[in-house]
Design a protein around this motif. Structure first.
Motif, PDB file in Angstrom:
ATOM      1  N   LYS A   7      42.020   5.545  38.895  1.00  0.00           N
ATOM      2  CA  LYS A   7      42.871   5.688  37.704  1.00  0.00           C
ATOM      3  C   LYS A   7      42.199   5.066  36.478  1.00  0.00           C
ATOM      4  CE  LYS A   7      47.366   5.965  39.933  1.00  0.00           C
ATOM      5  NZ  LYS A   7      48.694   5.346  40.125  1.00  0.00           N
ATOM      6  N   ASN A  36      38.429  25.536  38.419  1.00  0.00           N
ATOM      7  CA  ASN A  36      39.189  26.634  39.040  1.00  0.00           C
ATOM      8  C   ASN A  36      38.290  27.584  39.833  1.00  0.00           C
ATOM      9  OD1 ASN A  36      41.556  25.553  38.115  1.00  0.00           O
ATOM     10  ND2 ASN A  36      41.901  27.055  36.492  1.00  0.00           N
ATOM     11  N   LEU A  66      50.455  10.353  37.022  1.00  0.00           N
ATOM     12  CA  LEU A  66      49.085  10.124  37.480  1.00  0.00           C
ATOM     13  C   LEU A  66      49.158   9.608  38.912  1.00  0.00           C
ATOM     14  CD1 LEU A  66      46.237  10.316  36.425  1.00  0.00           C
ATOM     15  CD2 LEU A  66      46.418   7.971  35.603  1.00  0.00           C
ATOM     16  N   ILE A  67      48.644  10.395  39.828  1.00  0.00           N
ATOM     17  CA  ILE A  67      48.735  10.073  41.251  1.00  0.00           C
ATOM     18  C   ILE A  67      47.329  10.072  41.813  1.00  0.00           C
ATOM     19  CG2 ILE A  67      49.734  10.771  43.450  1.00  0.00           C
ATOM     20  CD1 ILE A  67      51.810  12.302  41.897  1.00  0.00           C
ATOM     21  N   ALA A  68      46.963   8.984  42.467  1.00  0.00           N
ATOM     22  CA  ALA A  68      45.603   8.874  42.984  1.00  0.00           C
ATOM     23  C   ALA A  68      45.614   8.663  44.483  1.00  0.00           C
ATOM     24  CB  ALA A  68      44.873   7.725  42.304  1.00  0.00           C
ATOM     25  N   GLU A  69      44.800   9.436  45.151  1.00  0.00           N
ATOM     26  CA  GLU A  69      44.504   9.196  46.566  1.00  0.00           C
ATOM     27  C   GLU A  69      43.035   9.587  46.714  1.00  0.00           C
ATOM     28  OE1 GLU A  69      46.658  10.032  50.863  1.00  0.00           O
ATOM     29  OE2 GLU A  69      46.558  11.653  49.425  1.00  0.00           O
ATOM     30  N   PHE A  72      40.804  12.041  45.281  1.00  0.00           N
ATOM     31  CA  PHE A  72      41.570  12.938  44.408  1.00  0.00           C
ATOM     32  C   PHE A  72      42.431  12.184  43.397  1.00  0.00           C
ATOM     33  CE2 PHE A  72      40.880  15.466  48.243  1.00  0.00           C
ATOM     34  CZ  PHE A  72      40.435  16.658  47.713  1.00  0.00           C
ATOM     35  N   ILE A  73      42.590  12.830  42.241  1.00  0.00           N
ATOM     36  CA  ILE A  73      43.612  12.429  41.273  1.00  0.00           C
ATOM     37  C   ILE A  73      44.375  13.673  40.881  1.00  0.00           C
ATOM     38  CG2 ILE A  73      43.795  12.033  38.766  1.00  0.00           C
ATOM     39  CD1 ILE A  73      42.681   9.436  38.993  1.00  0.00           C
ATOM     40  N   ALA A  74      45.692  13.529  40.762  1.00  0.00           N
ATOM     41  CA  ALA A  74      46.503  14.601  40.181  1.00  0.00           C
ATOM     42  C   ALA A  74      47.163  14.055  38.933  1.00  0.00           C
ATOM     43  CB  ALA A  74      47.551  15.084  41.174  1.00  0.00           C
ATOM     44  N   ALA A  75      47.087  14.825  37.852  1.00  0.00           N
ATOM     45  CA  ALA A  75      47.672  14.382  36.586  1.00  0.00           C
ATOM     46  C   ALA A  75      48.567  15.472  36.018  1.00  0.00           C
ATOM     47  CB  ALA A  75      46.574  14.048  35.578  1.00  0.00           C
ATOM     48  N   VAL A 103      47.121  19.193  36.891  1.00  0.00           N
ATOM     49  CA  VAL A 103      45.704  19.369  37.214  1.00  0.00           C
ATOM     50  C   VAL A 103      45.254  18.396  38.316  1.00  0.00           C
ATOM     51  CG1 VAL A 103      45.145  17.956  35.175  1.00  0.00           C
ATOM     52  CG2 VAL A 103      43.373  19.385  36.172  1.00  0.00           C
ATOM     53  N   PHE A 104      44.477  18.945  39.238  1.00  0.00           N
ATOM     54  CA  PHE A 104      43.891  18.143  40.317  1.00  0.00           C
ATOM     55  C   PHE A 104      42.401  17.962  40.048  1.00  0.00           C
ATOM     56  CE2 PHE A 104      47.175  18.042  43.634  1.00  0.00           C
ATOM     57  CZ  PHE A 104      48.073  18.935  43.104  1.00  0.00           C
ATOM     58  N   GLU A 106      38.873  16.462  41.940  1.00  0.00           N
ATOM     59  CA  GLU A 106      38.206  15.889  43.111  1.00  0.00           C
ATOM     60  C   GLU A 106      36.954  15.175  42.632  1.00  0.00           C
ATOM     61  OE1 GLU A 106      37.456  18.657  46.280  1.00  0.00           O
ATOM     62  OE2 GLU A 106      36.227  17.209  47.387  1.00  0.00           O
ATOM     63  N   HIS A 116      41.087  21.683  39.432  1.00  0.00           N
ATOM     64  CA  HIS A 116      42.004  22.805  39.679  1.00  0.00           C
ATOM     65  C   HIS A 116      43.196  22.638  38.749  1.00  0.00           C
ATOM     66  CE1 HIS A 116      39.945  24.416  43.184  1.00  0.00           C
ATOM     67  NE2 HIS A 116      39.751  23.184  43.567  1.00  0.00           N
ATOM     68  N   SER A 117      43.238  23.443  37.719  1.00  0.00           N
ATOM     69  CA  SER A 117      44.201  23.273  36.633  1.00  0.00           C
ATOM     70  C   SER A 117      45.154  24.456  36.528  1.00  0.00           C
ATOM     71  CB  SER A 117      43.401  23.137  35.325  1.00  0.00           C
ATOM     72  OG  SER A 117      44.190  23.523  34.227  1.00  0.00           O
TER      73      SER A 117
ATOM     74  N   HIS B  65      45.983  21.526  48.364  1.00  0.00           N
ATOM     75  CA  HIS B  65      45.756  20.121  48.026  1.00  0.00           C
ATOM     76  C   HIS B  65      47.079  19.377  48.182  1.00  0.00           C
ATOM     77  CE1 HIS B  65      42.378  22.046  46.042  1.00  0.00           C
ATOM     78  NE2 HIS B  65      41.808  20.882  45.829  1.00  0.00           N
ATOM     79  N   ILE B  67      48.366  15.328  47.662  1.00  0.00           N
ATOM     80  CA  ILE B  67      48.013  13.965  47.290  1.00  0.00           C
ATOM     81  C   ILE B  67      49.290  13.139  47.240  1.00  0.00           C
ATOM     82  CG2 ILE B  67      46.909  12.541  45.535  1.00  0.00           C
ATOM     83  CD1 ILE B  67      45.475  15.009  44.591  1.00  0.00           C
ATOM     84  N   ALA B  68      49.298  12.043  47.962  1.00  0.00           N
ATOM     85  CA  ALA B  68      50.516  11.235  48.016  1.00  0.00           C
ATOM     86  C   ALA B  68      50.241   9.829  47.526  1.00  0.00           C
ATOM     87  CB  ALA B  68      51.050  11.188  49.438  1.00  0.00           C
ATOM     88  N   GLU B  69      51.116   9.369  46.654  1.00  0.00           N
ATOM     89  CA  GLU B  69      51.151   7.958  46.265  1.00  0.00           C
ATOM     90  C   GLU B  69      52.637   7.663  46.060  1.00  0.00           C
ATOM     91  OE1 GLU B  69      48.672   4.991  43.290  1.00  0.00           O
ATOM     92  OE2 GLU B  69      49.313   6.919  42.529  1.00  0.00           O
ATOM     93  N   PHE B  72      55.530   9.438  44.885  1.00  0.00           N
ATOM     94  CA  PHE B  72      55.121  10.743  44.365  1.00  0.00           C
ATOM     95  C   PHE B  72      54.257  11.522  45.360  1.00  0.00           C
ATOM     96  CE2 PHE B  72      55.837   8.235  40.508  1.00  0.00           C
ATOM     97  CZ  PHE B  72      56.612   9.107  39.764  1.00  0.00           C
ATOM     98  N   ALA B  74      51.795  15.141  44.896  1.00  0.00           N
ATOM     99  CA  ALA B  74      51.344  16.279  44.089  1.00  0.00           C
ATOM    100  C   ALA B  74      50.756  17.304  45.048  1.00  0.00           C
ATOM    101  CB  ALA B  74      50.302  15.843  43.071  1.00  0.00           C
ATOM    102  N   ARG B  76      49.050  21.363  45.382  1.00  0.00           N
ATOM    103  CA  ARG B  76      48.599  22.641  44.834  1.00  0.00           C
ATOM    104  C   ARG B  76      48.922  23.684  45.894  1.00  0.00           C
ATOM    105  NH1 ARG B  76      45.342  25.080  40.920  1.00  0.00           N
ATOM    106  NH2 ARG B  76      43.888  26.687  41.596  1.00  0.00           N
ATOM    107  N   ASN B 102      50.825  24.222  40.695  1.00  0.00           N
ATOM    108  CA  ASN B 102      50.520  22.783  40.791  1.00  0.00           C
ATOM    109  C   ASN B 102      51.812  22.035  40.509  1.00  0.00           C
ATOM    110  OD1 ASN B 102      47.854  23.449  41.195  1.00  0.00           O
ATOM    111  ND2 ASN B 102      47.063  22.429  39.364  1.00  0.00           N
ATOM    112  N   PHE B 104      54.399  18.435  40.983  1.00  0.00           N
ATOM    113  CA  PHE B 104      54.633  17.022  41.282  1.00  0.00           C
ATOM    114  C   PHE B 104      56.067  16.849  41.779  1.00  0.00           C
ATOM    115  CE2 PHE B 104      50.996  14.788  39.401  1.00  0.00           C
ATOM    116  CZ  PHE B 104      50.397  15.832  38.729  1.00  0.00           C
TER     117      PHE B 104
END
Lengths: 128, 128
Positions: A7, A36, A66-69, A72-75, A103-104, A106, A116-117, B65, B67-69, B72, B74, B76, B102, B104
């Motif tokens: 993040k 994409n 904003l999620i992070a694993e 990956f980040i998803a925003a 948007v994801f 990697e 990936h938006s 995709h 993603i877990a936090e 939350f 997210a 795809r 996509n 959330f």
């Protein structure tokens, strides 16, 4: 790489975009970045952003979610801006519009590798 | 609630949608659920899904995709389907189309409370 680390890097990346520091993009984006499913590369990525800013001079990147694993980040990005001319094929001509992008990203290490938006392009139809 | 717990619940939720078990939705979705900022409630949520399935009988939810936090998730989602009639205002008439969502989800406990979704509606224009 912890979620917090990722993040932090992503926050710095958004600051870089908001300051239009295109030369620093290489600190956040891999040379072979994919958008994409297309390998547009760092040059193509930079051109895409420069074109976005030509269309939307007051474009400002702000994440509401904003999620992070890692890796990956998803925003969820929320845009409030005044595009000049047309946007997504619609004549906007400087009016205020709001739209979202989910948007994801990697990462490989500390660099964005695949994006990936999805942008809510149809949502602005009712605003102009 | 760990990321793995949340992904397990979300996987069960997608199974519920894919099996059209609408009565079981209450096990995954709060009565006061919000969708893109609107409180549509469980009834409205169910109606939305039932309408989606009427338009797209072979709608199948599959996450490429996830993603877990907590709290939350997210996702795809990738759809390959044959909508009957029109989809997103475009005449599809049973042709194969592919599109992405996509999305959330914010959970409260084990239930979906807020959904923020963006669907790539314009992406199918070139497919029909």
């Amino acid at each position: 790489m912890t979620p917090l680390d990722l993040k932090g890097i992503y926050g710095d990346y958004l600051d870089c975009l908001n300051a239009r520091r295109w030369r620093d993009l290489e600190n956040y984006v891999r040379p072979d970045v994919e958008h994409n499913g297309q390998r547009i590369g760092l040059g193509g990525y930079r051109e895409m952003l420069e074109e976005d800013v030509r269309s939307i001079p007051d474009l400002f990147f702000k994440a509401t979610h904003l999620i992070a694993e890692p890796p990956f980040i998803a925003a969820r990005l929320n845009f409030e801006c005044h595009p000049v001319g047309t946007l997504f094929g619609l004549r906007v001509d400087g009016k205020l519009v709001r739209f979202q992008e989910n948007v994801f990203y990697e990462f490989t290490g500390s660099l964005i590798h695949k994006v990936h938006s999805v942008i809510d392009k149809t949502g602005i139809t009712g605003q102009i």
